[in-house]
Write an enzyme that holds these catalytic residues in place. Structure first.
Site, mmCIF file in Angstrom:
data_model
loop_
_atom_site.group_PDB
_atom_site.id
_atom_site.type_symbol
_atom_site.label_atom_id
_atom_site.label_comp_id
_atom_site.label_asym_id
_atom_site.label_seq_id
_atom_site.Cartn_x
_atom_site.Cartn_y
_atom_site.Cartn_z
ATOM 1 N N GLU A 1 -2.675 -5.880 6.097
ATOM 2 C CA GLU A 1 -2.049 -5.310 7.430
ATOM 3 C C GLU A 1 -1.578 -3.837 6.985
ATOM 4 O O GLU A 1 -1.091 -3.680 6.002
ATOM 5 C CB GLU A 1 -0.834 -6.195 6.633
ATOM 6 C CG GLU A 1 0.037 -6.994 5.884
ATOM 7 C CD GLU A 1 -0.631 -8.289 4.959
ATOM 8 O OE1 GLU A 1 -1.451 -8.240 5.730
ATOM 9 O OE2 GLU A 1 0.178 -8.139 4.170
ATOM 10 N N ASP B 1 -4.963 -16.706 5.401
ATOM 11 C CA ASP B 1 -4.962 -15.137 5.269
ATOM 12 C C ASP B 1 -4.955 -14.995 3.753
ATOM 13 O O ASP B 1 -5.272 -15.634 3.266
ATOM 14 C CB ASP B 1 -3.238 -14.947 5.487
ATOM 15 C CG ASP B 1 -2.891 -13.104 5.758
ATOM 16 O OD1 ASP B 1 -2.039 -12.787 5.296
ATOM 17 O OD2 ASP B 1 -3.881 -12.797 6.380
ATOM 18 N N ASN B 2 -5.594 -13.928 3.736
ATOM 19 C CA ASN B 2 -5.896 -12.845 2.479
ATOM 20 C C ASN B 2 -6.903 -13.822 2.114
ATOM 21 O O ASN B 2 -6.474 -13.459 0.456
ATOM 22 C CB ASN B 2 -4.456 -12.502 1.440
ATOM 23 C CG ASN B 2 -3.005 -12.389 2.458
ATOM 24 O OD1 ASN B 2 -2.262 -13.555 2.846
ATOM 25 N ND2 ASN B 2 -3.519 -11.306 2.573
ATOM 26 N N LYS C 1 -1.383 -17.154 -3.038
ATOM 27 C CA LYS C 1 -2.750 -17.160 -3.561
ATOM 28 C C LYS C 1 -3.490 -18.791 -4.050
ATOM 29 O O LYS C 1 -4.374 -19.216 -3.358
ATOM 30 C CB LYS C 1 -4.016 -15.964 -3.295
ATOM 31 C CG LYS C 1 -2.716 -14.905 -2.706
ATOM 32 C CD LYS C 1 -2.510 -15.558 -1.246
ATOM 33 C CE LYS C 1 -1.293 -14.982 -0.472
ATOM 34 N NZ LYS C 1 -1.147 -15.332 1.215
ATOM 35 N N ASP D 1 -0.579 -18.854 3.742
ATOM 36 C CA ASP D 1 -0.124 -17.855 3.957
ATOM 37 C C ASP D 1 0.841 -17.601 2.985
ATOM 38 O O ASP D 1 1.552 -17.016 2.674
ATOM 39 C CB ASP D 1 0.697 -16.901 4.617
ATOM 40 C CG ASP D 1 0.392 -15.373 4.791
ATOM 41 O OD1 ASP D 1 1.450 -14.861 5.819
ATOM 42 O OD2 ASP D 1 -0.173 -15.273 3.909
HETATM 43 O O1 LIG Z 1 5.589 -14.435 -3.254
HETATM 44 C C1 LIG Z 1 5.494 -15.017 -2.620
HETATM 45 N N1 LIG Z 1 5.326 -15.477 -1.014
HETATM 46 C C2 LIG Z 1 3.663 -14.608 -0.358
HETATM 47 C C3 LIG Z 1 2.906 -15.213 -0.239
HETATM 48 N N2 LIG Z 1 2.119 -13.918 0.052
HETATM 49 C C4 LIG Z 1 1.545 -13.281 -0.577
HETATM 50 O O2 LIG Z 1 1.800 -13.165 -1.520
HETATM 51 C C5 LIG Z 1 0.807 -12.063 0.331
HETATM 52 C C6 LIG Z 1 0.703 -10.856 -0.422
HETATM 53 C C7 LIG Z 1 -0.109 -9.405 -0.089
HETATM 54 C C8 LIG Z 1 -0.422 -8.172 -1.098
HETATM 55 C C9 LIG Z 1 -1.571 -7.284 -1.125
HETATM 56 C C10 LIG Z 1 -2.176 -6.377 -1.817
HETATM 57 C C11 LIG Z 1 -0.531 -6.484 -2.532
HETATM 58 F F1 LIG Z 1 -0.967 -4.853 -3.258
HETATM 59 C C12 LIG Z 1 0.206 -6.572 -2.249
HETATM 60 C C13 LIG Z 1 0.756 -7.830 -1.834
HETATM 61 C C14 LIG Z 1 -0.418 -9.776 1.087
HETATM 62 C C15 LIG Z 1 -0.331 -10.956 1.986
HETATM 63 O O3 LIG Z 1 -0.991 -10.991 3.383
HETATM 64 C C16 LIG Z 1 0.242 -11.985 1.586
HETATM 65 O O4 LIG Z 1 0.627 -13.504 2.279
HETATM 66 C C17 LIG Z 1 6.396 -16.175 -3.115
HETATM 67 C C18 LIG Z 1 6.931 -16.316 -3.521
HETATM 68 C C19 LIG Z 1 7.836 -17.240 -4.365
HETATM 69 O O5 LIG Z 1 9.341 -17.492 -4.796
HETATM 70 N N3 LIG Z 1 7.599 -18.593 -4.363
HETATM 71 C C20 LIG Z 1 6.375 -18.842 -3.362
HETATM 72 N N4 LIG Z 1 6.348 -17.976 -3.187
HETATM 73 MG MG LIG Z 2 -0.608 -13.442 4.073
#
Ligand SMILES: O=C(NCCNC(=O)c1cc(-c2ccc(F)cc2)cc(O)c1O)c1cc(O)ncn1
Ligand SMILES: [Mg+2]
Length: 214
Positions: free
Chosen positions: A199, A169-170, A144, A141
């Site tokens: 979600e 997920d996603n 991506k 999760d």
């Molecule tokens: O953003 C970091 N992790 C979150 C990954 N998860 C997602 O990006 C994520 C995004 C969405 C999402 C869906 C639609 C939309 F319009 C915007 C966002 C949904 C989800 O369910 C996710 O799980 C991150 C930062 C960082 O500094 N270092 C390492 N990782």
């Molecule tokens: Mg997610």
């Protein structure tokens, strides 16, 4: 310097959930994200699918890639049998700081090891750091574009065994096309798609469950 969304989510947990009651923490986060501010937790609809897969696998050792605020960490850890461990990796220190407190509020800190750092660096250290032989269950999760390289890394580090389950997920939104292409076409995995929604929205999304065949 105002608060961040993860900090406001944590405040909602501290205000509305009962310490030591994981379900009340889950309910408080879902209420906050549905009625106050959307946040990228797996959510209640996909969360129910996550629950059913975790219960079916009943893992002794589980790994989560991407902790964020700890919502799915709490969902997974609350279902783990006594003596089992969930290791969750988070790159972002601000997210990790909030997640640590959410997990603590749920009273699940003894079942969870929260590790800060890039998954690509930490996965090869799992055996040395935590004496892990292999993972029975992995929840993907995080970023991506890290799903595919990290799945391959888990294989290369012999951290998967015959029957290990990956749940991603996603896979539709934001989408993980390279991961899906690989895992659905690899003879080393048996995959199944669970159609759901992003979600707290009506947008299509889903979870891909893949069993490693060894
Ligand atoms: O953003 C970091 N992790 C979150 C990954 N998860 C997602 O990006 C994520 C995004 C969405 C999402 C869906 C639609 C939309 F319009 C915007 C966002 C949904 C989800 O369910 C996710 O799980 C991150 C930062 C960082 O500094 N270092 C390492 N990782
Ligand atoms: Mg997610």
């Amino acid at each position: 310097t105002g608060s961040t969304r993860p900090q406001r989510l944590l405040r909602a947990v501290q205000k509305n959930a009962t310490q030591g009651d994981p379900q009340s923490v889950i309910n408080a986060i879902d209420h906050f994200c549905r009625h106050k501010e959307w946040a990228m937790n797996v959510g209640d609809e996909k969360g129910s699918i996550l629950d059913s897969v975790v219960s079916e696998v009943n893992p002794s050792t589980a790994l989560e890639l991407g902790t964020y605020c700890g919502y799915s960490t709490v969902r997974i850890a609350r279902l783990l049998p006594p003596g089992s461990q969930l290791i969750t990796l988070e790159f972002n220190p601000a997210y990790a700081a909030v997640a640590k407190q959410v997990i603590g509020w749920a009273g699940l800190q003894d079942k969870v090891q929260l590790v800060e750092g890039p998954s690509g660096d930490l996965i090869p250290q799992m055996k040395d750091l935590f004496g892990v032989q292999s993972f029975d269950f992995v929840f993907l999760d995080h970023w991506k574009d890290r799903y595919l390289p990290d799945a391959k890394l888990l294989e290369e580090c012999s951290l998967l065994r015959k029957g290990s389950v990956l749940l991603a997920d996603n896979v539709i939104c934001p989408g993980t096309p390279e991961y899906l292409e690989y895992i659905r076409n690899s003879p080393r995995y048996e995959s199944r798609y669970f159609k759901s929604h992003l979600e707290y929205t009506k947008v299509e999304d889903g979870l891909e469950k893949s069993v490693f065949l060894g």
